[in-house]
Scaffold this motif. Sequence first.
Motif, PDB file in Angstrom:
ATOM      1  N   PRO A   1      38.049  40.739  28.630  1.00  0.00           N
ATOM      2  CA  PRO A   1      39.167  41.698  28.659  1.00  0.00           C
ATOM      3  C   PRO A   1      38.822  43.070  28.085  1.00  0.00           C
ATOM      4  O   PRO A   1      39.551  44.039  28.313  1.00  0.00           O
ATOM      5  CB  PRO A   1      40.245  41.004  27.806  1.00  0.00           C
ATOM      6  CG  PRO A   1      39.887  39.556  27.826  1.00  0.00           C
ATOM      7  CD  PRO A   1      38.397  39.530  27.866  1.00  0.00           C
ATOM      8  N   ARG A   2      37.716  43.193  27.362  1.00  0.00           N
ATOM      9  CA  ARG A   2      37.332  44.468  26.759  1.00  0.00           C
ATOM     10  C   ARG A   2      36.532  45.354  27.712  1.00  0.00           C
ATOM     11  O   ARG A   2      36.267  46.517  27.407  1.00  0.00           O
ATOM     12  CB  ARG A   2      36.501  44.213  25.497  1.00  0.00           C
ATOM     13  CG  ARG A   2      37.199  43.337  24.465  1.00  0.00           C
ATOM     14  CD  ARG A   2      36.272  43.067  23.292  1.00  0.00           C
ATOM     15  NE  ARG A   2      36.829  42.055  22.388  1.00  0.00           N
ATOM     16  CZ  ARG A   2      36.207  41.577  21.326  1.00  0.00           C
ATOM     17  NH1 ARG A   2      34.994  42.027  21.028  1.00  0.00           N
ATOM     18  NH2 ARG A   2      36.779  40.659  20.560  1.00  0.00           N
ATOM     19  N   ILE A   3      36.134  44.794  28.856  1.00  0.00           N
ATOM     20  CA  ILE A   3      35.322  45.542  29.820  1.00  0.00           C
ATOM     21  C   ILE A   3      36.215  45.952  30.987  1.00  0.00           C
ATOM     22  O   ILE A   3      36.958  45.121  31.518  1.00  0.00           O
ATOM     23  CB  ILE A   3      34.150  44.680  30.329  1.00  0.00           C
ATOM     24  CG1 ILE A   3      33.303  44.194  29.154  1.00  0.00           C
ATOM     25  CG2 ILE A   3      33.288  45.464  31.317  1.00  0.00           C
ATOM     26  CD1 ILE A   3      32.236  43.196  29.542  1.00  0.00           C
TER      27      ILE A   3
ATOM     28  N   HIS B   1      41.144  39.042  34.950  1.00  0.00           N
ATOM     29  CA  HIS B   1      42.291  39.005  34.046  1.00  0.00           C
ATOM     30  C   HIS B   1      42.741  37.580  33.742  1.00  0.00           C
ATOM     31  O   HIS B   1      43.404  37.333  32.736  1.00  0.00           O
ATOM     32  CB  HIS B   1      43.458  39.799  34.647  1.00  0.00           C
ATOM     33  CG  HIS B   1      44.008  39.207  35.915  1.00  0.00           C
ATOM     34  ND1 HIS B   1      43.308  39.223  37.108  1.00  0.00           N
ATOM     35  CD2 HIS B   1      45.177  38.554  36.173  1.00  0.00           C
ATOM     36  CE1 HIS B   1      44.023  38.621  38.045  1.00  0.00           C
ATOM     37  NE2 HIS B   1      45.159  38.210  37.506  1.00  0.00           N
TER      38      HIS B   1
ATOM     39  N   LEU C   1      35.305  38.424  25.464  1.00  0.00           N
ATOM     40  CA  LEU C   1      34.666  39.703  25.761  1.00  0.00           C
ATOM     41  C   LEU C   1      35.179  40.331  27.046  1.00  0.00           C
ATOM     42  O   LEU C   1      35.352  41.562  27.121  1.00  0.00           O
ATOM     43  CB  LEU C   1      33.152  39.491  25.864  1.00  0.00           C
ATOM     44  CG  LEU C   1      32.304  40.703  26.250  1.00  0.00           C
ATOM     45  CD1 LEU C   1      32.388  41.783  25.159  1.00  0.00           C
ATOM     46  CD2 LEU C   1      30.854  40.284  26.483  1.00  0.00           C
TER      47      LEU C   1
END
Length: 243
Positions: free
Chosen positions: A123-125, A158, A121
């Motif tokens: 990396p999507r924020i 990251h 999740l």
Amino acid sequence: MTTADAPPIVFVHGTRFSAGQWSTQLSALREEFPVTAVDLPGHGARSAQPWSLSAATEVVAAAVDSLGDGPAVVVGHSLGGYVSLEFARRCPERLRALVLAGASASTRGPWAAPYRWVAGLVPRIPADRLTRWNDRLLLRHYPRNVVEATIRSGYAFHTLPAAWGEVLGRFGTDALRQVAAPVLILNGEKDTVFRSGEADFARAHPDARIELIPRAGHLANFDAPDAFTDAVRRFARELPVAG
């Protein structure tokens, strides 16, 4: 123990943090012990470096060598605790003793599923949103002087998927059986997740003991910095003098 006998101490930070996590401990201990804290690959000053567990253990080994006083006490929190277990396996001659802080749960089996979900999740924020949320969280719960170095160093969102992806599924009580040095399992009293395996971890090692920081959670060195520091200090002082 005289100052000359004091073992060097290397601190290894947890997920998304940096060496700044240990600013309070470094300030409190540096007059008695040679001390340092590392930035793991992908974190802090090494933000641009790719993560790997192998590279992380090399960073810890270099920090031990930089202190120049023989094998070191390595204190690892959470992700840093599992890195420290891997360091203990790969570099036993550089390890005087090991402190596992918030890292006494197996990373195998169903327990790991929520962490795999979070790793997917993150990396999507947007990173700036995660940064603002982390800054507010830390400042809401802890004194500014305890967390300002962590906030100033930024967060390694990251790197989280790669770091957790390598650690999850890898570590259980068998990792303790490969550690030749004394072990302190140092947990916050309220850290129920990472305390879940502490008894099994302790039983897996002939020279391991558990100590709890009262009323502290997973970030025990932020929740109770003096108590955390004192536990590390006492453990290091009680080690046999190196021959």
